[in-house]
Scaffold this motif. Structure first.
Motif, PDB file in Angstrom:
ATOM      1  N   ALA A  88       0.838  -1.050   0.012  1.00 52.41           N
ATOM      2  CA  ALA A  88      -0.067   0.110  -0.072  1.00 52.41           C
ATOM      3  C   ALA A  88       0.893   1.282  -0.102  1.00 52.41           C
ATOM      4  O   ALA A  88       2.133   1.190   0.556  1.00 52.41           O
ATOM      5  CB  ALA A  88      -0.892  -0.064   1.425  1.00 52.41           C
ATOM      6  N   PHE A  89       0.374   2.461  -0.460  1.00 57.08           N
ATOM      7  CA  PHE A  89       1.252   3.474  -0.630  1.00 57.08           C
ATOM      8  C   PHE A  89       0.699   4.698   0.342  1.00 57.08           C
ATOM      9  O   PHE A  89      -0.482   4.626   0.789  1.00 57.08           O
ATOM     10  CB  PHE A  89       0.843   4.162  -2.099  1.00 57.08           C
ATOM     11  CG  PHE A  89       1.350   3.362  -3.094  1.00 57.08           C
ATOM     12  CD1 PHE A  89       2.756   3.191  -3.505  1.00 57.08           C
ATOM     13  CD2 PHE A  89       0.690   2.333  -3.858  1.00 57.08           C
ATOM     14  CE1 PHE A  89       3.391   2.498  -4.585  1.00 57.08           C
ATOM     15  CE2 PHE A  89       1.094   1.794  -4.740  1.00 57.08           C
ATOM     16  CZ  PHE A  89       2.339   1.771  -5.185  1.00 57.08           C
ATOM     17  N   GLN A  90       1.730   5.336   0.811  1.00 61.14           N
ATOM     18  CA  GLN A  90       1.228   6.446   1.875  1.00 61.14           C
ATOM     19  C   GLN A  90       1.331   7.570   1.290  1.00 61.14           C
ATOM     20  O   GLN A  90       2.143   8.354   1.030  1.00 61.14           O
ATOM     21  CB  GLN A  90       2.637   6.368   2.919  1.00 61.14           C
ATOM     22  CG  GLN A  90       2.838   5.186   3.640  1.00 61.14           C
ATOM     23  CD  GLN A  90       4.270   5.164   4.624  1.00 61.14           C
ATOM     24  OE1 GLN A  90       4.665   6.141   4.448  1.00 61.14           O
ATOM     25  NE2 GLN A  90       4.263   4.222   5.496  1.00 61.14           N
ATOM     26  N   GLY A  91       0.057   8.067   1.080  1.00 61.54           N
ATOM     27  CA  GLY A  91      -0.390   9.296   0.321  1.00 61.54           C
ATOM     28  C   GLY A  91       0.459   9.462  -0.913  1.00 61.54           C
ATOM     29  O   GLY A  91       0.150   8.666  -1.919  1.00 61.54           O
ATOM     30  N   VAL A  92       0.771  10.594  -1.009  1.00 59.79           N
ATOM     31  CA  VAL A  92       1.495  11.149  -2.360  1.00 59.79           C
ATOM     32  C   VAL A  92       3.142  10.691  -2.284  1.00 59.79           C
ATOM     33  O   VAL A  92       3.777  11.385  -3.289  1.00 59.79           O
ATOM     34  CB  VAL A  92       1.177  12.522  -2.862  1.00 59.79           C
ATOM     35  CG1 VAL A  92      -0.210  12.350  -3.240  1.00 59.79           C
ATOM     36  CG2 VAL A  92       1.651  13.554  -1.817  1.00 59.79           C
ATOM     37  N   THR A  93       3.529  10.338  -1.363  1.00 57.77           N
ATOM     38  CA  THR A  93       5.042  10.313  -1.417  1.00 57.77           C
ATOM     39  C   THR A  93       5.631   9.297  -2.105  1.00 57.77           C
ATOM     40  O   THR A  93       7.002   9.244  -2.413  1.00 57.77           O
ATOM     41  CB  THR A  93       5.448   9.963   0.349  1.00 57.77           C
ATOM     42  OG1 THR A  93       4.871   8.807   0.776  1.00 57.77           O
ATOM     43  CG2 THR A  93       4.845  11.277   1.133  1.00 57.77           C
ATOM     44  N   GLY A  94       4.913   8.143  -2.487  1.00 56.11           N
ATOM     45  CA  GLY A  94       5.255   7.301  -3.200  1.00 56.11           C
ATOM     46  C   GLY A  94       5.939   6.211  -2.632  1.00 56.11           C
ATOM     47  O   GLY A  94       6.634   5.078  -3.017  1.00 56.11           O
ATOM     48  N   LEU A  95       5.961   6.328  -1.131  1.00 54.85           N
ATOM     49  CA  LEU A  95       6.880   5.136  -0.285  1.00 54.85           C
ATOM     50  C   LEU A  95       5.483   4.168  -0.235  1.00 54.85           C
ATOM     51  O   LEU A  95       4.404   4.531   0.000  1.00 54.85           O
ATOM     52  CB  LEU A  95       7.328   5.781   0.787  1.00 54.85           C
ATOM     53  CG  LEU A  95       8.206   6.819   1.041  1.00 54.85           C
ATOM     54  CD1 LEU A  95       8.541   7.504   2.151  1.00 54.85           C
ATOM     55  CD2 LEU A  95       9.597   6.303   0.071  1.00 54.85           C
TER      56      LEU A  95
END
Length: 322
Positions: free
Chosen positions: A99-106
């Motif tokens: 899963a991705f954390q917001g718009v950080t790409g992490l």
């Protein structure tokens, strides 16, 4: 010499303070949670996933990523090693997704369970149990996009084949034949109308008139039958009134039953009581006679004692007797 001694002491002090700070940071950052090591292997890309990334079970933080490397047992696969809290409910039906954390790409590891098993996962080839890493929503969309592009290409080829020169010529011929058939149908309909108009309908009208006359006669007979039924119903009504009306059979039967109830039954009851009293008197008389038979001769009074019985007295002799 004193300057060197002071410098040496200052250096030792700095080293000691540095060691204390390092120890304090290590103590503060130590992991006091008891964890279990798991492995995940996948053939998909793990873009955005880094060591120390969070591991969450249904959104709850339960561990972190320890290492990311290639799987020696399966060339081309990525092997991810994670540490998960021992209290986390990891079973054989547990699976992982990225899963991705917001718009950080992490990215972080999202664990989930479909609830089909409650047993713990078995040990893997390297020792730690393995959790399957399934493609995330973006990966599924990419797989579906490739399949969709392939299907669109096949559909386009079929459409081009259907719209070829030979098929277009066959379609034009079919449309021409359909037009000719429509004209033939119109002509046939016109001929049919003419035939219907030319047919003489006199016989049909005569048959219809005869049928109507027959129906009229049947209706007259039905009316006569209905009148007869009305008369019969009237007679039945009169008979019922004679039976159930005032002074009829039902009333007379009611009066007779009332007479029996009010006069005859009380008289029968009185006669029954008189007979019962007479029977009781006869019973008492029979009992008295059975106990004192002499009462039949001497009556119901006391019986005088006989010779030899107490209280017996000889009768007095008359003067001049023997």
């Amino acid at each position: 010499m004193e300057n060197k001694a002071h410098a040496f002491a200052a250096g030792i002090f700095v080293l000691v303070v540095t060691a204390l700070l390092v120890g304090m940071v290590s103590w503060l950052m130590r992991d006091t949670v008891s964890t279990t090591r798991y492995e995940m292997t996948t053939s998909d890309a793990v873009t955005g996933l880094q060591p120390q990334a969070a591991v969450r079970f249904k959104g709850v933080a339960v561990g972190k990523v320890l290492d990311i490397d290639f799987d020696p047992a399966k060339p081309g696969n990525v092997l991810v090693e994670i540490a998960v809290d021992r209290n986390a409910p990891v079973t054989q039906s547990t699976f992982a997704t990225l899963a991705f954390q917001g718009v950080t790409g992490l990215s972080f590891v999202q664990l989930d369970d479909d609830g089909s098993s409650t047993a713990p996962p078995p040990a893997g080839p390297n020792g730690p149990p393995r959790i399957p890493l399934k493609p995330n929503a973006l990966g599924q969309l990419q797989d579906m996009a490739s399949e969709l592009v392939e299907k669109v290409g096949k559909a386009t080829d079929r459409i081009n084949q259907m719209l070829g020169a030979d098929n277009q010529a066959a379609l034009t011929t079919a449309l021409t034949e359909i037009g000719s058939a429509a004209k033939s149908i119109n002509q046939l309909a016109a001929n049919t109308d003419k035939t219907i108009q030319s047919v003489k309908l006199d016989s049909l009208v005569k048959q219809t008139s005869g049928t109507l006359a027959t129906i009229d006669k049947a209706a007259s007979q039905v009316r006569v039958t209905a009148a007869n039924l009305d008369g019969t119903v009237g007679e039945l009504d009169k008979g019922l009134k004679r039976v159930t009306g005032p002074g009829g059979v039902v009333d007379r039967l009611g009066e007779s039953a009332n007479t029996v109830t009010t006069n005859t039954l009380p008289r029968i009851q009185n006669l029954t009581e008189d007979a019962s009293r007479t029977i009781r008197r006869l019973d008492r008389i029979a009992n008295s006679l059975s106990e004192n038979p002499q009462a039949f001769i001497y009556g119901s009074g006391a019986v005088p004692p006989g010779p030899g019985e107490p209280g017996y007295h000889e009768p007095a002799t008359a003067p001049g007797g023997p």
